[in-house]
Scaffold this active site. Structure first.
Site, mmCIF file in Angstrom:
data_model
loop_
_atom_site.group_PDB
_atom_site.id
_atom_site.type_symbol
_atom_site.label_atom_id
_atom_site.label_comp_id
_atom_site.label_asym_id
_atom_site.label_seq_id
_atom_site.Cartn_x
_atom_site.Cartn_y
_atom_site.Cartn_z
ATOM 1 N N GLU A 100 6.663 4.692 2.303
ATOM 2 C CA GLU A 100 5.503 4.704 1.406
ATOM 3 C C GLU A 100 4.744 6.029 1.499
ATOM 4 O O GLU A 100 4.103 6.453 0.542
ATOM 5 C CB GLU A 100 4.551 3.549 1.766
ATOM 6 C CG GLU A 100 5.130 2.179 1.474
ATOM 7 C CD GLU A 100 4.242 1.054 1.964
ATOM 8 O OE1 GLU A 100 4.164 0.024 1.291
ATOM 9 O OE2 GLU A 100 3.630 1.199 3.058
ATOM 10 N N ASP A 139 9.234 -6.273 -5.009
ATOM 11 C CA ASP A 139 9.910 -7.580 -4.987
ATOM 12 C C ASP A 139 8.986 -8.589 -5.647
ATOM 13 O O ASP A 139 7.852 -8.265 -5.998
ATOM 14 C CB ASP A 139 10.219 -7.988 -3.529
ATOM 15 C CG ASP A 139 8.956 -8.056 -2.669
ATOM 16 O OD1 ASP A 139 8.659 -7.070 -1.996
ATOM 17 O OD2 ASP A 139 8.242 -9.070 -2.714
HETATM 18 N N1 SAH Z 1 9.573 -4.608 8.530
HETATM 19 C C1 SAH Z 1 10.170 -4.814 7.254
HETATM 20 C C2 SAH Z 1 9.230 -5.421 6.224
HETATM 21 C C3 SAH Z 1 7.887 -4.755 6.045
HETATM 22 S S1 SAH Z 1 6.700 -5.916 5.529
HETATM 23 C C4 SAH Z 1 10.860 -3.560 6.812
HETATM 24 O O1 SAH Z 1 10.315 -2.455 6.951
HETATM 25 O O2 SAH Z 1 11.999 -3.700 6.359
HETATM 26 C C5 SAH Z 1 6.435 -5.471 3.867
HETATM 27 C C6 SAH Z 1 5.464 -4.373 3.611
HETATM 28 O O3 SAH Z 1 5.419 -4.159 2.219
HETATM 29 C C7 SAH Z 1 4.033 -4.668 4.023
HETATM 30 O O4 SAH Z 1 3.398 -3.496 4.433
HETATM 31 C C8 SAH Z 1 3.408 -5.267 2.757
HETATM 32 O O5 SAH Z 1 2.123 -4.763 2.505
HETATM 33 C C9 SAH Z 1 4.330 -4.895 1.615
HETATM 34 N N2 SAH Z 1 4.978 -6.019 0.906
HETATM 35 C C10 SAH Z 1 6.001 -5.844 0.033
HETATM 36 N N3 SAH Z 1 6.424 -7.030 -0.440
HETATM 37 C C11 SAH Z 1 5.656 -7.974 0.143
HETATM 38 C C12 SAH Z 1 5.661 -9.406 0.074
HETATM 39 N N4 SAH Z 1 6.550 -10.066 -0.668
HETATM 40 N N5 SAH Z 1 4.742 -10.067 0.833
HETATM 41 C C13 SAH Z 1 3.865 -9.411 1.596
HETATM 42 N N6 SAH Z 1 3.836 -8.057 1.726
HETATM 43 C C14 SAH Z 1 4.726 -7.339 1.005
#
Ligand code: SAH
Length: 258
Positions: A19, A221
């Site tokens: 990001e 998503d």
């Molecule tokens: N650790 C994992 C997932 C990160 S959590 C990885 O890096 O693969 C997802 C991040 O994107 C959070 O910072 C949140 O703010 C955002 N986000 C995107 N989709 C989301 C969802 N469906 N629910 C909650 N947060 C979401």
């Protein structure tokens, strides 16, 4: 510009390296300062003084970083650049929501199995004395609405179709929503366009320090059963689209705080 005045920077926060990537590339680098194990990159983006910081996921991590930005680094405003899950069935992956209201959907009182959201920081008991959400300053909202009118993200940057850019309600909570039933319940209970894990915390810090806070989220998503796969697939694209919109918002923020 009057160089004799101290120019206060804007603090820009992301949760994930993907990001922050685009803004990191756009940064004319200044000093790098470490605090509480976080890296604070001072410099300029498009001529504006900024401090960039990657906070990791969730409300507490965000609040630590945002408080340091406001207090130790003297930031005059806070901006979040990142991705989110979609809540509103009218939106698609690649659309961008600029929060005009942020609600912490997991802060409140539970009775009879249902949560009543309270304004974070106020004791979640007794009658509601303030709305649950943090609202964008009306002047700032008007300026942002004007700047995004008729603006969309080019199809090449938004996954084959133009990415819509709109103002809307964003929900924040300490959960990655990977469940259609939970998403639908959140949408039914709160309305809103997107769900994420940090924005409401940034807004709470902004409110305490009396500085404006703008959260920009591109949908990676749709917060359903496939959201973990969509998130992984669309994160780079969505992060890039959020960055494009943040760079459009920065001059507005800058004008609002100087
Ligand atoms: N650790 C994992 C997932 C990160 S959590 C990885 O890096 O693969 C997802 C991040 O994107 C959070 O910072 C949140 O703010 C955002 N986000 C995107 N989709 C989301 C969802 N469906 N629910 C909650 N947060 C979401």
């Amino acid at each position: 510009m009057d160089r004799s005045k101290t120019v206060r920077p804007l603090g820009i926060v992301s949760a994930l390296p993907e990001e922050m990537g685009g803004l990191g590339l756009a940064l004319e680098k200044g000093e790098l300062v470490e605090a509480a194990g976080y890296h604070f990159h001072h410099g300029r983006v498009d001529g504006h003084p900024v401090v960039l910081a990657e906070a990791g996921c969730g409300k507490v991590a965000t609040a630590i970083v945002a408080s340091l930005l406001a207090d130790r680094f003297g930031c005059a405003g806070l901006v979040f650049s990142g991705v989110a899950g979609g809540l509103d069935p009218a939106l698609a992956i690649g659309d961008i929501v600029i929060a005009d209201e942020l609600i912490q959907h997991d802060y409140g009182a539970v009775a009879g199995g249902r949560l009543t959201a309270y304004h974070p920081g106020l004791a979640p008991i007794g009658p509601l004395t303030q709305p649950a959400g943090f609202r964008l300053d009306p002047e700032l909202r008007r300026a942002i609405a004007e700047s995004i009118a008729g603006f969309s993200i080019p199809p090449s940057a938004a996954g084959g179709r133009p990415g819509r850019v709109l103002l809307g309600r964003v929900l924040s909570g300490d959960q990655f929503v990977n469940c259609a039933a939970t998403r639908d319940r959140l949408h039914q209970d709160f309305g809103g366009q997107a769900v994420e894990m940090e924005g409401g915390a940034l807004a709470q810090v902004g409110e305490r320090f009396g500085i404006p806070c703008v959260v920009v989220r591109c949908l990676s998503d749709l917060a359903g059963a496939e959201s973990h796969m969509d998130f992984a697939k669309f994160l780079p694209l969505a992060a890039n689209a959020a960055t494009i919109v943040v760079r459009r918002v920065l001059p507005i923020m800058w004008a609002a705080v100087s």
